[in-house]
Design a protein around this motif. Sequence first.
Motif, short mmCIF file in Angstrom:
data_model
loop_
_atom_site.label_atom_id
_atom_site.label_comp_id
_atom_site.label_asym_id
_atom_site.label_seq_id
_atom_site.Cartn_x
_atom_site.Cartn_y
_atom_site.Cartn_z
N UNK A 1 0.81 -1.22 0.00
CA UNK A 1 0.00 0.00 0.00
C UNK A 1 0.85 1.28 0.00
N UNK A 2 2.17 1.13 0.14
CA UNK A 2 3.05 2.32 0.28
C UNK A 2 2.96 3.33 -0.88
N UNK A 3 2.71 2.90 -2.13
CA UNK A 3 2.62 3.92 -3.20
C UNK A 3 1.44 4.87 -3.02
N UNK A 4 0.48 4.52 -2.15
CA UNK A 4 -0.73 5.35 -1.99
C UNK A 4 -0.61 6.37 -0.86
N UNK A 5 0.48 6.30 -0.09
CA UNK A 5 0.61 7.17 1.09
C UNK A 5 0.44 8.64 0.72
N UNK A 6 1.05 9.05 -0.38
CA UNK A 6 1.02 10.46 -0.75
C UNK A 6 -0.06 10.76 -1.79
N UNK A 7 -0.91 9.78 -2.07
CA UNK A 7 -1.93 9.95 -3.11
C UNK A 7 -3.23 10.53 -2.52
N UNK A 8 -3.62 11.67 -3.00
CA UNK A 8 -4.84 12.34 -2.50
C UNK A 8 -6.08 11.45 -2.64
N UNK A 9 -6.10 10.65 -3.74
CA UNK A 9 -7.29 9.82 -4.02
C UNK A 9 -7.42 8.66 -3.05
N UNK A 10 -6.30 8.27 -2.43
CA UNK A 10 -6.33 7.12 -1.52
C UNK A 10 -6.28 5.81 -2.28
N UNK A 11 -6.38 4.72 -1.54
CA UNK A 11 -6.28 3.38 -2.11
C UNK A 11 -7.38 3.12 -3.14
N UNK A 12 -6.98 2.59 -4.32
CA UNK A 12 -7.98 2.25 -5.34
C UNK A 12 -7.66 0.84 -5.89
N UNK A 13 -8.61 0.21 -6.57
CA UNK A 13 -8.32 -1.12 -7.15
C UNK A 13 -7.14 -1.02 -8.12
N UNK B 1 5.98 -10.48 -5.60
CA UNK B 1 4.56 -10.86 -5.62
C UNK B 1 3.78 -9.96 -6.56
N UNK B 2 2.97 -10.57 -7.42
CA UNK B 2 2.05 -9.83 -8.30
C UNK B 2 0.67 -9.99 -7.65
N UNK B 3 0.09 -8.89 -7.21
CA UNK B 3 -1.14 -8.99 -6.41
C UNK B 3 -2.26 -8.14 -7.00
N UNK B 4 -3.41 -8.76 -7.16
CA UNK B 4 -4.59 -8.02 -7.61
C UNK B 4 -5.26 -7.45 -6.36
N UNK B 5 -5.35 -6.12 -6.30
CA UNK B 5 -5.91 -5.46 -5.11
C UNK B 5 -7.27 -4.86 -5.43
N UNK C 1 -5.62 -10.71 -4.18
CA UNK C 1 -5.57 -11.98 -4.90
C UNK C 1 -4.18 -12.16 -5.50
N UNK C 2 -3.61 -13.34 -5.29
CA UNK C 2 -2.26 -13.59 -5.78
C UNK C 2 -2.29 -13.98 -7.25
N UNK C 3 -1.56 -13.22 -8.10
CA UNK C 3 -1.52 -13.52 -9.54
C UNK C 3 -0.20 -14.18 -9.94
N UNK C 4 0.82 -14.05 -9.11
CA UNK C 4 2.11 -14.65 -9.43
C UNK C 4 3.11 -14.34 -8.35
N UNK D 1 -6.77 -4.51 -14.71
CA UNK D 1 -6.50 -3.29 -13.92
C UNK D 1 -5.84 -2.24 -14.80
N UNK D 2 -6.13 -0.96 -14.54
CA UNK D 2 -5.54 0.14 -15.31
C UNK D 2 -4.55 0.95 -14.48
N UNK D 3 -4.36 0.53 -13.21
CA UNK D 3 -3.39 1.21 -12.34
C UNK D 3 -2.40 0.18 -11.84
N UNK D 4 -1.12 0.53 -11.87
CA UNK D 4 -0.07 -0.36 -11.38
C UNK D 4 0.69 0.35 -10.27
N UNK D 5 0.88 -0.33 -9.13
CA UNK D 5 1.63 0.26 -8.02
C UNK D 5 2.82 -0.63 -7.69
#
Length: 359
Positions: A125-137, A149-153, A160-163, A275-279
């Motif tokens: 979740x660390x890439x979202x710390x400074x993001x105004x929008x907050x956590x997103x899928x 780990x490749x994780x679908x959030x 969900x673990x993807x790899x 997904x259209x966002x990668x963190x």
Amino acid sequence: MKGSIILAIESSCDETAVAIMQGMGETSAPRLLASVISSQIPLHREYGGVIPELASRNHSLALPPLVREALHRAEIDITDVDAFAATTGPGLVAALIVGNTTAKALALALNKPFIAINHLEGHLLSPFITDEQGLCPHLGLIVSGGHTLFIDVEGLGQYGLLGRSVDDAAGEAFDKIEKMLELPYPGGPEMDLRAQRGNAKAYALPRPMIHANHGDVSFSGLKTAVLYLLPEILQGKSPHEIPEAIICDLCASAQQAIIDVLIHKLKRALTLSGRRTLALSGGVSCNSALRQQLVEACQLMGIELLLPDYSMTTDNAAMIAYSALLHHEAGHSNPLSTPVDPNYPLFATVSQRVQQKSL
Ligand code: KG4
Ligand code: ZN
């Protein structure tokens, strides 16, 4: 609107860290009031890796002054803290115990909740710390010393673990190749610097499993390939006796093999998950070539890329505080009897939490 204040402790490996974070409501990023780290890397460098007993002894010494320093920098009193959190795993058991016992003792003394945080969730979740929008899928890629780990959030706790890596983690591959080249520990930053001066096409190294029809990666074959190639290059000399340019070429070639595998599997995971966002997160996420090539790849694919601030890539307590803040806001806490777990799986953590909440 100002929200809860969290004090979080990270002590899973060789960094002792304390952070204090305050929620600022749903439309603003939280405020990091303080983040202090006491790194033990110079101490362990002498041994070429982390010595668990040394790590826990130094966590015990470093923590009390770090907690005081964090409170001083945040300009708050300990009684202002609304919840105490600690990394509960995965990590070195004796090292985890130091941070957990401290956070639990503070929670008990001040009659505040304790929140047990999975170190991997902190990274994720660390890439979202400074993001105004907050956590997103999104699609999350954790690349650290212990995990790939490749994780679908979908949302908090919905992972969900993807790899994953079936053997060495990406950071471990850097660290093991660094050892063969007799570079200082840890290997990632040292190889990154040399790779910037090297030719990535100089040596043809394998990209194991790159075209396999699944999401997993493997890096142990790359390490073995470097091991077999080295005697040919060194011709009986030590890595310090051959021209630096050769070491730089080798670093660049090995680094590119790791990046090619990661980006190839990322594209696959993005297509599968939709997904259209990668963190990106974890210690390896500060690798300069990986960042640059991901920016280019995401631009071409029309994918939004979130990269953590450099200070949040390697182990820190700000990421633990952020994860704890989200759980606190969602009404989660853990009993003081919660044990540390050196193998705390991210996915079981989630189902336990969901169970706890529904009880
Ligand atoms: O996330 P982290 O601090 O610890 C774990 O949770 O494992 O990651 C540490 C890893 C080490 O393997 C280190 O070599 C790697 O991150 N690393 C890098 C770079 N900086 C740190 N790898 C590649 N390039 C870097 N610049
Ligand atoms: Zn980590």
